[in-house]
Design a protein around this motif. Structure first.
Motif, short mmCIF file in Angstrom:
data_model
loop_
_atom_site.label_atom_id
_atom_site.label_comp_id
_atom_site.label_asym_id
_atom_site.label_seq_id
_atom_site.Cartn_x
_atom_site.Cartn_y
_atom_site.Cartn_z
N LEU A 1 0.83 -1.20 0.00
CA LEU A 1 0.00 0.00 0.00
C LEU A 1 0.87 1.25 0.00
CD1 LEU A 1 -2.85 -0.88 2.52
CD2 LEU A 1 -3.17 -0.06 0.19
N ALA A 2 1.94 1.23 0.78
CA ALA A 2 2.84 2.38 0.84
C ALA A 2 3.48 2.64 -0.51
CB ALA A 2 3.91 2.17 1.91
N LEU B 1 -3.36 -0.52 -10.70
CA LEU B 1 -3.05 -0.81 -9.31
C LEU B 1 -3.20 0.46 -8.48
CD1 LEU B 1 -2.26 -2.86 -7.24
CD2 LEU B 1 0.14 -2.45 -7.78
N THR B 2 -4.42 0.71 -8.06
CA THR B 2 -4.71 1.84 -7.19
C THR B 2 -4.64 1.37 -5.73
OG1 THR B 2 -7.07 1.33 -7.19
CG2 THR B 2 -6.26 2.80 -8.94
N VAL B 3 -4.71 2.33 -4.81
CA VAL B 3 -4.75 1.96 -3.39
C VAL B 3 -5.99 1.12 -3.10
CG1 VAL B 3 -4.94 2.88 -1.04
CG2 VAL B 3 -3.36 3.93 -2.67
N LEU B 4 -7.08 1.43 -3.78
CA LEU B 4 -8.31 0.66 -3.63
C LEU B 4 -8.06 -0.82 -3.92
CD1 LEU B 4 -11.46 1.00 -3.20
CD2 LEU B 4 -11.61 1.15 -5.70
N VAL B 5 -7.39 -1.10 -5.02
CA VAL B 5 -7.10 -2.48 -5.41
C VAL B 5 -6.02 -3.07 -4.50
CG1 VAL B 5 -6.14 -3.92 -7.25
CG2 VAL B 5 -7.84 -2.17 -7.79
N ALA B 6 -5.01 -2.27 -4.18
CA ALA B 6 -3.93 -2.76 -3.32
C ALA B 6 -4.47 -3.21 -1.97
CB ALA B 6 -2.87 -1.69 -3.15
N HIS B 7 -5.43 -2.45 -1.42
CA HIS B 7 -6.02 -2.86 -0.15
C HIS B 7 -6.84 -4.14 -0.33
CE1 HIS B 7 -9.07 -2.94 3.06
NE2 HIS B 7 -8.11 -2.44 3.82
#
Length: 353
Positions: A191-192, A268-274
């Protein structure tokens, strides 16, 4: 009242009916020797028209907040930042193989059509379009640098602005390359890592650069510039996170942004990464990166992103960054009302019902 101080977002305050692009004066002075060069400059000019002109609004807001009065200087730098944005957009379109921008052919698309009209095959015409997009972006980048270098300000101030520009370009290039590498699927970014890409690609030049430039033109010290830089990063990350949410959950009629493209591309957005860290990922993974994703399948993907808590996680992250931005603005010495409307940069009118 500055753009940041009012209740309406900078996008609405500065939008006019088809405003002239910042390249137009540059275009008028250009020596155009042939039809190809003329067509390239025309396509460049068209690429700078329209849009929200958020970046000049941020520069003006910071400049006014710190007592700046030389309007010509901050408008000059605002135009330079818009040209930088145009350069990145034109290069981005080449990287992403996009032919359309804002509902009309971009530089690459214009020249692909030009190649086809001349009798070239599809592959060759697309290569011609890519070459035009790269060259147009290069020319806009040089024009942006030239504008900053000729800012009507003391030499020491111009030198600070050029360093700021160089840093923004360097960070943006690093962010773009990381983003492209993520698309290879050979890494397992955290995420980072994904947040860092948004900071480099979006915050560095769209928020930090105009805010810091406005402060520098107003004569603030290095400590205040550093605070404005932190403020820009917080705002830029919040803006990118919100934009990513709109790319999946937005109302296309309100935003003009597809709610299928990001999922189809496997962005690969933060939404997907989470979501990748949750139990729903095995069921969601087949939809992310599916070029044939249907409306029904996208609806299922949205339900999974909500049930996993990923949507709520990103929404909370947006608000945490905005809260931190308010605190940083006060540390920077901005007036209490200077951020009264900053939440309107990230409003909720674009959500689907």
């Amino acid at each position: 009242m500055t753009a940041l101080a009012s209740g309406a977002p900078p996008a609405e305050q500065t939008r006019t009916a088809d405003p002239p692009g910042p390249l137009e004066a540059f275009l008028r002075d250009a020596r155009l020797d042939d039809a190809e060069t003329t067509a390239l400059w025309a396509a460049m000019g068209d690429a700078t028209r329209g849009g929200r002109r958020m970046r000049p609004a941020l520069a003006r807001a910071a400049y006014a907040a710190f007592g700046g009065t030389h309007t010509a200087a901050v408008e000059h730098v605002g135009d330079a930042i818009e040209l930088l944005h145009a350069a990145f957009v034109m290069h981005d379109d080449v990287i992403d193989n996009d032919q359309v921008r804002r509902g009309r052919p971009n530089v690459a698309g214009t020249f692909t059509s030009r190649g086809l009209a001349a009798g070239a095959g599809a592959s060759a015409a697309q290569g011609y379009g890519r070459a035009a997009g790269i060259l147009a972006g290069d020319l806009a980048l040089v024009a942006a640098t030239r504008l900053v270098a000729t800012t009507p300000a003391p030499p020491a101030t111009v030198a600070r602005l050029l360093t700021l520009l160089d840093d923004a370009v360097t960070e943006s290039a690093a962010g773009e390359l990381r983003d492209v590498r993520f698309a290879l699927g050979v890494d397992d970014p955290s995420l980072a890592d994904v947040l860092a890409v948004g900071e480099l690609k979006t915050a560095a030049y769209s928020f930090c650069l105009p805010l810091c430039a406005g402060g520098i033109l107003a004569g603030v010290d290095d400590a205040t510039v550093a605070s404005l830089d932190r403020l820009g990063r917080l705002l830029g990350i919040a803006f990118q996170l919100h934009d990513d949410l709109l790319g999946v959950f937005g109302d296309e009629r309100a935003t003009g942004k597809s709610t299928l493209s990001d999922l189809r591309e496997g962005k690969l957005t933060v939404l997907v990464a989470h979501a990748r860290t949750t139990a729903v990922w095995p069921r969601l993974a087949r939809h992310v990166g599916d070029p044939d994703l249907t409306v029904a399948a996208a609806r299922q993907a949205r339900r999974l992103l909500e049930s996993s808590g990923s949507r709520r996680f990103v929404e909370d992250l947006v608000h945490r960054h905005l809260d931190a931005a308010h605190a940083e603005a006060h540390r920077a010495g901005l007036p209490d009302d200077a951020l009264a409307g900053v939440a309107s940069l990230i409003d909720h009118r674009g959500w689907a019902a």
